[in-house]
Scaffold this active site. Structure first.
Site, PDB file in Angstrom:
ATOM      1  N   SER A 179       3.549  20.447  -9.058  1.00 16.66           N
ATOM      2  CA  SER A 179       4.093  20.235 -10.208  1.00 16.66           C
ATOM      3  C   SER A 179       4.811  21.408 -10.346  1.00 16.66           C
ATOM      4  O   SER A 179       6.049  21.987 -10.539  1.00 16.66           O
ATOM      5  CB  SER A 179       4.148  19.339 -10.506  1.00 16.66           C
ATOM      6  N   HIS A 207       5.510  14.142  -6.251  1.00 13.56           N
ATOM      7  CA  HIS A 207       6.682  14.852  -6.547  1.00 13.56           C
ATOM      8  C   HIS A 207       7.756  15.245  -5.273  1.00 13.56           C
ATOM      9  O   HIS A 207       8.700  15.770  -4.888  1.00 13.56           O
ATOM     10  CB  HIS A 207       7.039  16.739  -6.832  1.00 13.56           C
ATOM     11  N   LYS A 239       9.123   9.709 -11.350  1.00 16.33           N
ATOM     12  CA  LYS A 239      10.102  10.855 -11.116  1.00 16.33           C
ATOM     13  C   LYS A 239      11.178  10.479 -10.693  1.00 16.33           C
ATOM     14  O   LYS A 239      12.168  10.352 -11.040  1.00 16.33           O
ATOM     15  CB  LYS A 239       9.335  12.247 -10.640  1.00 16.33           C
TER      16      LYS A 239
HETATM   17  C1  LIG Z   1       3.264  13.500 -12.709  1.00 16.35           C
HETATM   18  C2  LIG Z   1       2.195  13.529 -11.605  1.00 16.35           C
HETATM   19  C3  LIG Z   1       1.277  13.157 -12.396  1.00 16.35           C
HETATM   20  C4  LIG Z   1       0.916  12.215 -13.090  1.00 16.35           C
HETATM   21  O1  LIG Z   1       2.124  10.414 -12.801  1.00 16.35           O
HETATM   22  P1  LIG Z   1       2.575   9.755 -14.841  1.00 16.35           P
HETATM   23  O2  LIG Z   1       3.250   9.029 -14.170  1.00 16.35           O
HETATM   24  O3  LIG Z   1       3.511  10.916 -15.357  1.00 16.35           O
HETATM   25  O4  LIG Z   1       0.959   9.140 -15.277  1.00 16.35           O
HETATM   26  C5  LIG Z   1       0.133  12.773 -11.371  1.00 16.35           C
HETATM   27  N1  LIG Z   1       0.164  14.049 -10.200  1.00 16.35           N
HETATM   28  C6  LIG Z   1       1.234  14.584 -10.180  1.00 16.35           C
HETATM   29  C7  LIG Z   1       1.521  16.085  -9.015  1.00 16.35           C
HETATM   30  C8  LIG Z   1       1.960  14.332 -11.118  1.00 16.35           C
HETATM   31  O5  LIG Z   1       3.253  15.951 -11.531  1.00 16.35           O
END
Ligand SMILES: *Cc1c(COP(=O)(O)O)cnc(C)c1O
Length: 382
Positions: A179, A207, A239
């Site tokens: 990320s 991602h 995302k």
């Molecule tokens: C954003 C993210 C999460 C958490 O997901 P949410 O739905 O925002 O709680 C978990 N793992 C990674 C790698 C992320 O980027």
């Protein structure tokens, strides 16, 4: 000494270290043009990689879902909160990913906590890439399992770690796309190590889904790996999908185990059914989103060649996450503020989100950006 006095002292220390976080208040929908605190900005600072967070068809599906289902799910999935909308979304995601079953979670954070807690106990071990997302680390801690971290994307280090474990269940966990760095884990090699070491592989593809692989099926699919090689696949819906929530894909036995045991699944209210309807539409747009993904790849190429020409400190990333490493937190904050003065929003990432001395500008591209907007960013960076 009062609690507030102590807290204020700690807060002041954060400020001096340039680690104090401030929320920006948006007054427009999420998008590449964002109104924040009354000013208009060009934003390179969201995870809305496909530009679906404000898409008319998804909005319409959400609205129709509200008319059909009302606002609240009313209960947890195991009580009466599990609707036909949730169920259909799970089945459509399973079909999309090529996995036997999918289980929805209310957020990625909860999914990662739930998987670790349900699968691991004190006698077990979990091996993590050093740069894994914070929610995975928290899941490992919650599970009580022995946590061993290996160097970032270092398969030899993983092999050494695996040889240190002699008993219990072993869960190897990695982000698919990292990320904060935007690089992709060497999943084939990692899967191979897991097979040799008797370990189960979990990939957090928050991602990657929507972006990588055919139809946006994610990094696991991009590497041509199957559910046998990656038995636990987690992804998020907030995302690239532009909505909210998360899922875990796996075998029948895995999903049933999570339903029985994952406390972050059991003891929380199901997301609104209307949100599931919106996400079903988002899934359709993701699958049909080849044009969006292609444009995104072209934007990434344009940004990287422009940044290289400017001699900027690019990282090794082929994904929409294109961070510029700064190092010092105060300097990263300063650069972000300078960009903001020229109308461009790029969030500075500082420890503990990134390692000490690894502060950076986390630039992210969206399929809704134009080439001209990327050029504006490059000009401002210059
Ligand atoms: C954003 C993210 C999460 C958490 O997901 P949410 O739905 O925002 O709680 C978990 N793992 C990674 C790698 C992320 O980027």
């Amino acid at each position: 000494m009062s609690l507030d006095f102590q807290l204020q002292q700690q807060l002041d220390v954060r400020k001096v270290q340039s680690l104090y976080r401030m929320r920006r208040t948006a007054s427009s929908p999420q998008g590449v043009e964002l109104e924040v605190d009354g000013q208009h900005y060009l934003s390179f600072s969201s995870n809305d990689y496909l530009g679906l967070a404000n898409h008319p068809q998804i909005i319409e599906a959400f609205q129709q879902g509200l008319s059909r289902w009302g606002t609240g799910s009313g209960a947890a999935h195991l009580v009466t909160g599990h609707s036909a909308a949730h169920h259909a979304l799970e089945e459509e995601l399973a079909d999309f990913l090529g996995y036997p079953r999918v289980l929805l979670f209310s957020s990625g954070y909860q999914a990662n906590l739930g998987v670790h807690q349900a699968l691991l106990g004190r006698k077990d071990s979990t091996l993590h890439d050093r740069l894994n997302h914070a929610s995975l680390l928290d899941g490992a801690k919650l599970s009580g399992a022995k946590l061993l971290r290996y160097g970032h994307t270092d398969v030899n280090a993983l092999e050494r770690r695996l040889s240190e474990v002699s008993s219990g269940r072993i869960l190897v966990v990695t982000d698919g796309v990292f990320s904060m760095d935007g690089d992709i884990a060497p999943l084939s090699a990692i899967a191979n190590e897991c097979r040799c070491g008797g370990a189960t592989l979990m990939v957090d593809d928050a991602h990657g889904v929507g972006i990588e692989g055919a139809e946006g099926r994610g990094t696991v699919s991009g590497f041509g790996l199957s559910p046998l090689e990656v038995p636990v696949l987690m992804g998020t819906l907030g995302k690239a999908f532009g909505v909210s929530g998360a899922f875990v894909a796996g075998s029948e036995a895995l999903i049933e185990t999570l339903i029985q045991q994952a406390r972050t699944y059991i003891y929380t209210t199901a997301t609104p059914p209307a949100q599931a309807e919106a996400t079903r539409k988002a899934l359709q747009l993701v699958r049909e989103g080849e044009d969006r993904r292609q444009h995104l790849q072209q934007l990434i190429a344009r940004f990287r060649s422009g940044a290289t020409a400017l001699g900027l400190n690019l990282m090794h990333s082929v994904t929409p996450i294109q961070p510029l490493l700064v190092g010092d937190s105060a300097a990263a904050l300063q650069r972000s503020r300078q960009l903001q003065k020229s109308g461009i929003l790029v969030a500075p990432m500082r420890p503990p989100t990134v390692p000490e001395g690894g502060a950076r500008l986390r630039i992210t591209l969206s399929a809704n950006h134009t080439f001209e907007q990327v050029d504006r960013l490059l000009e401002a960076l210059q």
